[in-house]
Design an enzyme around this catalytic site. Structure first.
Site, PDB file in Angstrom:
ATOM      1  N   TYR A 155       0.825  -1.263  -0.070  1.00 51.04           N
ATOM      2  CA  TYR A 155       0.041   0.018   0.088  1.00 51.04           C
ATOM      3  C   TYR A 155       0.731   1.245  -0.204  1.00 51.04           C
ATOM      4  O   TYR A 155       0.535   2.358  -0.542  1.00 51.04           O
ATOM      5  CB  TYR A 155      -1.000  -0.196   1.365  1.00 51.04           C
ATOM      6  CG  TYR A 155      -2.278   0.845   1.139  1.00 51.04           C
ATOM      7  CD1 TYR A 155      -3.008   0.633  -0.224  1.00 51.04           C
ATOM      8  CD2 TYR A 155      -2.457   1.763   1.885  1.00 51.04           C
ATOM      9  CE1 TYR A 155      -4.027   1.285  -0.380  1.00 51.04           C
ATOM     10  CE2 TYR A 155      -3.730   2.394   1.496  1.00 51.04           C
ATOM     11  CZ  TYR A 155      -4.663   2.419   0.484  1.00 51.04           C
ATOM     12  OH  TYR A 155      -5.914   3.039   0.308  1.00 51.04           O
ATOM     13  N   LYS A 162      -3.239   8.279   2.903  1.00 53.20           N
ATOM     14  CA  LYS A 162      -4.538   7.906   3.667  1.00 53.20           C
ATOM     15  C   LYS A 162      -4.669   8.341   4.970  1.00 53.20           C
ATOM     16  O   LYS A 162      -5.278   8.901   5.715  1.00 53.20           O
ATOM     17  CB  LYS A 162      -5.136   6.547   3.627  1.00 53.20           C
ATOM     18  CG  LYS A 162      -5.509   5.987   2.340  1.00 53.20           C
ATOM     19  CD  LYS A 162      -6.711   6.686   1.728  1.00 53.20           C
ATOM     20  CE  LYS A 162      -7.383   5.869   0.445  1.00 53.20           C
ATOM     21  NZ  LYS A 162      -8.146   6.912  -0.250  1.00 53.20           N
TER      22      LYS A 162
HETATM   23  O1  0WD Z   1     -10.271  -2.016  -1.852  1.00 55.24           O
HETATM   24  C1  0WD Z   1     -10.582  -0.831  -2.218  1.00 55.24           C
HETATM   25  N1  0WD Z   1     -11.219  -0.717  -3.516  1.00 55.24           N
HETATM   26  C2  0WD Z   1     -10.553   0.376  -1.234  1.00 55.24           C
HETATM   27  C3  0WD Z   1     -10.941   1.723  -1.631  1.00 55.24           C
HETATM   28  C4  0WD Z   1     -10.692   0.231   0.094  1.00 55.24           C
HETATM   29  C5  0WD Z   1     -10.546   1.365   0.908  1.00 55.24           C
HETATM   30  C6  0WD Z   1     -10.864   2.718   0.433  1.00 55.24           C
HETATM   31  N2  0WD Z   1     -10.978   2.839  -1.117  1.00 55.24           N
HETATM   32  C7  0WD Z   1     -11.061   4.243  -1.589  1.00 55.24           C
HETATM   33  C8  0WD Z   1     -10.064   4.362  -2.820  1.00 55.24           C
HETATM   34  O2  0WD Z   1      -8.704   4.649  -2.303  1.00 55.24           O
HETATM   35  C9  0WD Z   1     -10.515   5.662  -3.232  1.00 55.24           C
HETATM   36  O3  0WD Z   1     -10.350   6.697  -2.469  1.00 55.24           O
HETATM   37  O4  0WD Z   1     -12.115   4.312  -2.369  1.00 55.24           O
HETATM   38  C10 0WD Z   1     -12.169   5.248  -2.851  1.00 55.24           C
HETATM   39  C11 0WD Z   1     -12.831   4.742  -4.404  1.00 55.24           C
HETATM   40  O5  0WD Z   1     -11.805   3.817  -5.090  1.00 55.24           O
HETATM   41  P1  0WD Z   1     -12.453   2.601  -5.584  1.00 55.24           P
HETATM   42  O6  0WD Z   1     -14.054   2.862  -5.821  1.00 55.24           O
HETATM   43  O7  0WD Z   1     -11.791   1.626  -5.320  1.00 55.24           O
HETATM   44  O8  0WD Z   1     -11.964   2.792  -7.414  1.00 55.24           O
HETATM   45  P2  0WD Z   1     -12.283   3.310  -8.758  1.00 55.24           P
HETATM   46  O9  0WD Z   1     -13.714   2.700  -9.078  1.00 55.24           O
HETATM   47  O10 0WD Z   1     -11.188   2.991  -9.503  1.00 55.24           O
HETATM   48  O11 0WD Z   1     -12.558   4.848  -8.527  1.00 55.24           O
HETATM   49  C12 0WD Z   1     -11.645   5.757  -8.086  1.00 55.24           C
HETATM   50  C13 0WD Z   1     -11.776   7.041  -9.022  1.00 55.24           C
HETATM   51  C14 0WD Z   1     -10.763   6.779 -10.194  1.00 55.24           C
HETATM   52  O12 0WD Z   1     -10.797   5.694 -11.022  1.00 55.24           O
HETATM   53  P3  0WD Z   1      -9.563   5.362 -11.985  1.00 55.24           P
HETATM   54  O13 0WD Z   1      -9.572   4.054 -11.577  1.00 55.24           O
HETATM   55  O14 0WD Z   1      -9.812   5.405 -13.546  1.00 55.24           O
HETATM   56  O15 0WD Z   1      -8.433   6.107 -11.363  1.00 55.24           O
HETATM   57  O16 0WD Z   1     -11.065   8.045  -8.555  1.00 55.24           O
HETATM   58  C15 0WD Z   1     -11.058   9.084  -9.584  1.00 55.24           C
HETATM   59  C16 0WD Z   1     -11.314   8.410 -10.922  1.00 55.24           C
HETATM   60  O17 0WD Z   1     -12.738   8.244 -11.461  1.00 55.24           O
HETATM   61  N3  0WD Z   1     -10.183   9.752  -9.708  1.00 55.24           N
HETATM   62  C17 0WD Z   1     -10.211  11.064 -10.209  1.00 55.24           C
HETATM   63  N4  0WD Z   1     -11.191  11.907 -10.261  1.00 55.24           N
HETATM   64  C18 0WD Z   1     -10.831  13.082 -10.556  1.00 55.24           C
HETATM   65  N5  0WD Z   1      -9.652  13.603 -10.633  1.00 55.24           N
HETATM   66  C19 0WD Z   1      -8.628  11.258 -10.248  1.00 55.24           C
HETATM   67  C20 0WD Z   1      -8.578  12.774 -10.605  1.00 55.24           C
HETATM   68  N6  0WD Z   1      -7.404  13.188 -10.797  1.00 55.24           N
HETATM   69  N7  0WD Z   1      -7.839  10.481 -10.324  1.00 55.24           N
HETATM   70  C21 0WD Z   1      -8.631   9.380  -9.856  1.00 55.24           C
END
Ligand code: 0WD
Length: 254
Positions: A155, A162
Site C-alpha cells: 500500500y 490515507k
Molecule cells: O479496496 C478498495 N477498493 C478500497 C478503496 C478500500 C478502501 C478505500 N478505498 C478508496 C480508494 O482509495 C478511493 O479513495 O475508495 C475510493 C474509491 O476507490 P474505488 O472505488 O476502489 O476505485 P475506482 O472505481 O477506480 O474509483 C476511483 C476513481 C478513479 O478511477 P480510476 O480507476 O480511473 O483512477 O477516482 C477517480 C477516478 O474516477 N479519480 C479522479 N477523479 C478526479 N480527478 C482522479 C482525478 N485526478 N484520479 C482518480
C-alpha cells in the site's frame, strides 16, 4: 425508505459499476436523494452517463481534481442547478501503480506529490467549495483504508496519503463544524475495483481479510453504501471527524 428525501448532493469518483462511489450513489438514490455525478475525462464520461441515467442523477461535467478550473466549473454548475447542496462524497485516489508494489522507501518525489495532491488535497479543495453551497449545513464523506493506521503490504505511499486524509477529516470537521457541516470517512475493507487492481498482490489481501476478519468475509460496495447513508443523512447528526470502519471488523484483529 425516504431517509434522503429533500437532500441534494454530489458523488465524485464513479469510474464504473464496481466503484465504491457507485455503491454509495445507489444507496442514496434508493432513499430519495437527488444526485449529481462527475466524471474524469472523456473515456469515463461514456461509462458515467448511463449510470447517472439509471439513478435519475444529473451529470455535473468533467472534473479532474488536479485542475482547479474544473472544480470551479462543477461547483458553478451545482450553484446554477440547485443553489445549495446537502452532501458531498469524495471517492477519489490515485498513485502510480509501479509504486504500489515493492518498498515504500523507493517512492519518487514526483509520485509522492501526485498521490498527495489527488488523494488528499482534493478533499480540502472540494470542502472549501462545498462549504459555500452547504447553506443549511451538510455532510462530507471520504473513503480511506486501514493502510493509514498499520503497514499493509504494497500500500506504500497510498498508506501515507490515507493517514494525511484521515488527519484532514479531523481538521476540516473543526473548520466547518460551526456551519453544521460534518466531515467523516469510511475505512472500507478491500474491494476489487479498478483502483484496487493497481495494488500488488490484491487477491492475496482479499483472501487474507476473508480468513482473518471477525465476519470471515470481505465487504461489498452496497454495504459501504448503507453505512454511507448513515453518515450522509441526519441519522448521524452528532457525528463528525470520525473514521468509521466498514471492514467486516478486520481492524479489531489486524
Ligand atoms: O479496496 C478498495 N477498493 C478500497 C478503496 C478500500 C478502501 C478505500 N478505498 C478508496 C480508494 O482509495 C478511493 O479513495 O475508495 C475510493 C474509491 O476507490 P474505488 O472505488 O476502489 O476505485 P475506482 O472505481 O477506480 O474509483 C476511483 C476513481 C478513479 O478511477 P480510476 O480507476 O480511473 O483512477 O477516482 C477517480 C477516478 O474516477 N479519480 C479522479 N477523479 C478526479 N480527478 C482522479 C482525478 N485526478 N484520479 C482518480
Amino acid at each position: 425508505n425516504g431517509l434522503m428525501i429533500g437532500k441534494r448532493g454530489i458523488v465524485m469518483g464513479v469510474a464504473n459499476n464496481r466503484s465504491i462511489a457507485w455503491g454509495i450513489a445507489k444507496a442514496l438514490a434508493d432513499q430519495g436523494a437527488e444526485l449529481a455525478l462527475t466524471y474524469q475525462g472523456e473515456a469515463l464520461k461514456k461509462r458515467v452517463e448511463p449510470l447517472a441515467e439509471e439513478l435519475g442523477a444529473f451529470v455535473a461535467g468533467h472534473c479532474d481534481v488536479t485542475e482547479e478550473e474544473t472544480l470551479d466549473a462543477v461547483f458553478a454548475t451545482l450553484a446554477e442547478h440547485w443553489g445549495s447542496i446537502d452532501f458531498l462524497v469524495h471517492a477519489i485516489a490515485f498513485s502510480d501503480k509501479d509504486e504500489l508494489t515493492g518498498r515504500y522507501v523507493e517512492t519518487s518525489r514526483d509520485n509522492f506529490r501526485k498521490t498527495m495532491d489527488i488523494s488528499v488535497y482534493s478533499l480540502t479543495a472540494l470542502a472549501a467549495r462545498a462549504e459555500k453551497l452547504m447553506t443549511s449545513g451538510g455532510s462530507i464523506l471520504t473513503l480511506t483504508y486501514y493502510g493509514a493506521e498499520k503497514v499493509m503490504p504494497h500500500y506504500n505511499v497510498m498508506g501515507v496519503a490515507k493517514a494525511a486524509l484521515e488527519a484532514s477529516v479531523r481538521y476540516l470537521a473543526v473548520d466547518l463544524g460551526g456551519k453544521a457541516i460534518r466531515v467523516n470517512a469510511i475505512s472500507a475493507g478491500p474491494i476489487k475495483t479498478l483502483a484496487a487492481s493497481g495494488i500488488g498482490d490484491f487477491r492475496y489481501i482479499l483472501k487474507w481479510n476473508e480468513y482473518n476478519s471477525p465476519l470471515k468475509r470481505t465487504v461489498t460496495i452496497d454495504e459501504v453504501g448503507q453505512s454511507a447513508l448513515y453518515l450522509l443523512s441526519d441519522m448521524s447528526s452528532a457525528v463528525t471527524g470520525e473514521v468509521h470502519h466498514v471492514d467486516s471488523g478486520y481492524h479489531t484483529v489486524g
